[in-house]
Design a protein around this motif. Structure first.
Motif, PDB file in Angstrom:
ATOM      1  N   PRO A   8      -0.328  -5.455  -9.726  1.00  0.00           N
ATOM      2  CA  PRO A   8       0.909  -5.151 -10.447  1.00  0.00           C
ATOM      3  C   PRO A   8       2.119  -5.032  -9.637  1.00  0.00           C
ATOM      4  O   PRO A   8       3.125  -5.418 -10.334  1.00  0.00           O
ATOM      5  N   CYS A   9       1.979  -5.132  -8.272  1.00  0.00           N
ATOM      6  CA  CYS A   9       3.427  -4.995  -7.595  1.00  0.00           C
ATOM      7  C   CYS A   9       3.223  -6.213  -6.465  1.00  0.00           C
ATOM      8  O   CYS A   9       4.629  -6.180  -6.037  1.00  0.00           O
ATOM      9  N   GLY A  10       2.125  -6.720  -5.865  1.00  0.00           N
ATOM     10  CA  GLY A  10       2.391  -7.672  -4.962  1.00  0.00           C
ATOM     11  C   GLY A  10       2.209  -7.222  -3.594  1.00  0.00           C
ATOM     12  O   GLY A  10       2.022  -7.814  -2.747  1.00  0.00           O
ATOM     13  N   TYR A  11       1.988  -5.829  -3.320  1.00  0.00           N
ATOM     14  CA  TYR A  11       1.780  -5.403  -2.094  1.00  0.00           C
ATOM     15  C   TYR A  11       0.451  -5.948  -1.637  1.00  0.00           C
ATOM     16  O   TYR A  11      -0.294  -5.863  -2.113  1.00  0.00           O
ATOM     17  N   ILE A  12       0.332  -6.454  -0.147  1.00  0.00           N
ATOM     18  CA  ILE A  12      -0.797  -7.061   0.393  1.00  0.00           C
ATOM     19  C   ILE A  12      -1.213  -5.961   1.400  1.00  0.00           C
ATOM     20  O   ILE A  12      -0.586  -5.661   2.373  1.00  0.00           O
ATOM     21  N   TYR A  13      -2.495  -5.247   1.129  1.00  0.00           N
ATOM     22  CA  TYR A  13      -3.101  -4.783   2.240  1.00  0.00           C
ATOM     23  C   TYR A  13      -3.656  -5.486   3.090  1.00  0.00           C
ATOM     24  O   TYR A  13      -4.471  -6.408   2.943  1.00  0.00           O
ATOM     25  N   ASP A  14      -3.482  -5.342   4.543  1.00  0.00           N
ATOM     26  CA  ASP A  14      -3.902  -6.292   5.698  1.00  0.00           C
ATOM     27  C   ASP A  14      -4.519  -5.464   6.396  1.00  0.00           C
ATOM     28  O   ASP A  14      -4.121  -4.403   6.949  1.00  0.00           O
ATOM     29  N   PRO A  15      -5.960  -5.652   6.561  1.00  0.00           N
ATOM     30  CA  PRO A  15      -6.839  -4.755   7.488  1.00  0.00           C
ATOM     31  C   PRO A  15      -6.555  -4.784   9.022  1.00  0.00           C
ATOM     32  O   PRO A  15      -6.729  -3.735   9.782  1.00  0.00           O
ATOM     33  N   ALA A  16      -5.957  -5.918   9.406  1.00  0.00           N
ATOM     34  CA  ALA A  16      -5.413  -6.006  10.826  1.00  0.00           C
ATOM     35  C   ALA A  16      -4.217  -5.029  10.991  1.00  0.00           C
ATOM     36  O   ALA A  16      -4.029  -4.488  12.302  1.00  0.00           O
ATOM     37  N   VAL A  17      -3.586  -4.589  10.022  1.00  0.00           N
ATOM     38  CA  VAL A  17      -2.551  -3.624   9.921  1.00  0.00           C
ATOM     39  C   VAL A  17      -2.997  -2.189   9.665  1.00  0.00           C
ATOM     40  O   VAL A  17      -2.535  -1.096  10.450  1.00  0.00           O
ATOM     41  N   GLY A  18      -3.655  -1.931   8.687  1.00  0.00           N
ATOM     42  CA  GLY A  18      -3.838  -0.886   8.009  1.00  0.00           C
ATOM     43  C   GLY A  18      -2.875  -0.157   7.304  1.00  0.00           C
ATOM     44  O   GLY A  18      -2.076  -0.851   6.585  1.00  0.00           O
ATOM     45  N   ASP A  19      -2.842   1.032   7.092  1.00  0.00           N
ATOM     46  CA  ASP A  19      -1.871   1.861   6.262  1.00  0.00           C
ATOM     47  C   ASP A  19      -1.507   2.966   7.359  1.00  0.00           C
ATOM     48  O   ASP A  19      -1.676   4.011   6.974  1.00  0.00           O
ATOM     49  N   ASP A  21       1.012   4.926   7.619  1.00  0.00           N
ATOM     50  CA  ASP A  21       1.787   6.132   6.739  1.00  0.00           C
ATOM     51  C   ASP A  21       0.607   6.987   6.306  1.00  0.00           C
ATOM     52  O   ASP A  21       0.820   8.087   5.921  1.00  0.00           O
ATOM     53  N   GLU A  22      -0.620   6.359   5.936  1.00  0.00           N
ATOM     54  CA  GLU A  22      -1.547   7.264   5.325  1.00  0.00           C
ATOM     55  C   GLU A  22      -2.707   7.419   6.168  1.00  0.00           C
ATOM     56  O   GLU A  22      -3.772   7.833   5.623  1.00  0.00           O
ATOM     57  N   ASP A  23      -2.427   7.474   7.426  1.00  0.00           N
ATOM     58  CA  ASP A  23      -3.602   7.524   8.527  1.00  0.00           C
ATOM     59  C   ASP A  23      -4.745   6.297   8.406  1.00  0.00           C
ATOM     60  O   ASP A  23      -5.933   7.039   8.671  1.00  0.00           O
ATOM     61  N   VAL A  24      -4.502   5.319   7.837  1.00  0.00           N
ATOM     62  CA  VAL A  24      -5.547   4.453   7.819  1.00  0.00           C
ATOM     63  C   VAL A  24      -5.285   3.387   8.986  1.00  0.00           C
ATOM     64  O   VAL A  24      -4.103   2.466   8.992  1.00  0.00           O
ATOM     65  N   VAL A  25      -6.022   3.388   9.885  1.00  0.00           N
ATOM     66  CA  VAL A  25      -5.899   2.715  11.237  1.00  0.00           C
ATOM     67  C   VAL A  25      -6.117   1.190  11.005  1.00  0.00           C
ATOM     68  O   VAL A  25      -7.137   0.809  10.261  1.00  0.00           O
ATOM     69  N   ALA A  26      -5.482   0.424  11.917  1.00  0.00           N
ATOM     70  CA  ALA A  26      -5.560  -1.055  11.901  1.00  0.00           C
ATOM     71  C   ALA A  26      -7.300  -1.226  12.058  1.00  0.00           C
ATOM     72  O   ALA A  26      -7.774  -0.497  12.816  1.00  0.00           O
ATOM     73  N   GLY A  27      -7.781  -2.363  11.294  1.00  0.00           N
ATOM     74  CA  GLY A  27      -9.107  -2.728  11.492  1.00  0.00           C
ATOM     75  C   GLY A  27      -9.964  -2.053  10.448  1.00  0.00           C
ATOM     76  O   GLY A  27     -11.204  -2.555  10.456  1.00  0.00           O
ATOM     77  N   THR A  28      -9.286  -1.249   9.550  1.00  0.00           N
ATOM     78  CA  THR A  28     -10.041  -0.632   8.349  1.00  0.00           C
ATOM     79  C   THR A  28     -10.323  -1.659   7.417  1.00  0.00           C
ATOM     80  O   THR A  28      -9.158  -2.213   6.572  1.00  0.00           O
ATOM     81  N   ALA A  29     -11.509  -2.082   7.041  1.00  0.00           N
ATOM     82  CA  ALA A  29     -11.675  -3.010   6.079  1.00  0.00           C
ATOM     83  C   ALA A  29     -11.131  -2.284   4.627  1.00  0.00           C
ATOM     84  O   ALA A  29     -11.246  -1.249   4.368  1.00  0.00           O
ATOM     85  N   PHE A  30     -10.714  -3.290   3.613  1.00  0.00           N
ATOM     86  CA  PHE A  30     -10.554  -2.931   2.281  1.00  0.00           C
ATOM     87  C   PHE A  30     -11.602  -2.031   1.731  1.00  0.00           C
ATOM     88  O   PHE A  30     -11.304  -0.828   1.117  1.00  0.00           O
ATOM     89  N   GLU A  31     -12.904  -2.528   2.012  1.00  0.00           N
ATOM     90  CA  GLU A  31     -13.966  -1.654   1.243  1.00  0.00           C
ATOM     91  C   GLU A  31     -14.170  -0.330   2.013  1.00  0.00           C
ATOM     92  O   GLU A  31     -14.796   0.482   1.275  1.00  0.00           O
ATOM     93  N   ASP A  32     -13.617   0.084   3.220  1.00  0.00           N
ATOM     94  CA  ASP A  32     -13.747   1.088   3.769  1.00  0.00           C
ATOM     95  C   ASP A  32     -12.624   2.267   3.649  1.00  0.00           C
ATOM     96  O   ASP A  32     -12.445   3.184   4.025  1.00  0.00           O
TER      97      ASP A  32
END
Length: 60
Positions: A8-19, A21-32
């Motif tokens: 819908p918006c074009g945001y790209i989740y990059d596991p190398a960066v994580g998120d 702001d939501e305490d998702v650490v770098a290296g977290t796969a999308f599936e995880d």
């Protein structure tokens, strides 16, 4: 690890960066990602994401 795009918006989740702001650490796969994780831009859940296709192709 694959990147995923929010359709819908074009945001790209990059596991190398994580998120961070939501305490998702770098290296977290999308599936995880946590079950309650949503797109930080538009708030859609992970069902609205699609894998980003690599532009590079390798001869295998």
């Amino acid at each position: 690890m694959k990147k995923y795009i929010c359709v819908p918006c074009g945001y790209i989740y990059d596991p190398a960066v994580g998120d961070p702001d939501e305490d998702v650490v770098a290296g977290t796969a999308f599936e995880d990602l946590p079950e309650d994780w949503v797109c930080p831009v538009c708030g859609e859940d992970t069902s609205h994401f699609a894998p980003v296709e690599d532009k590079k192709t390798s001869a295998s």
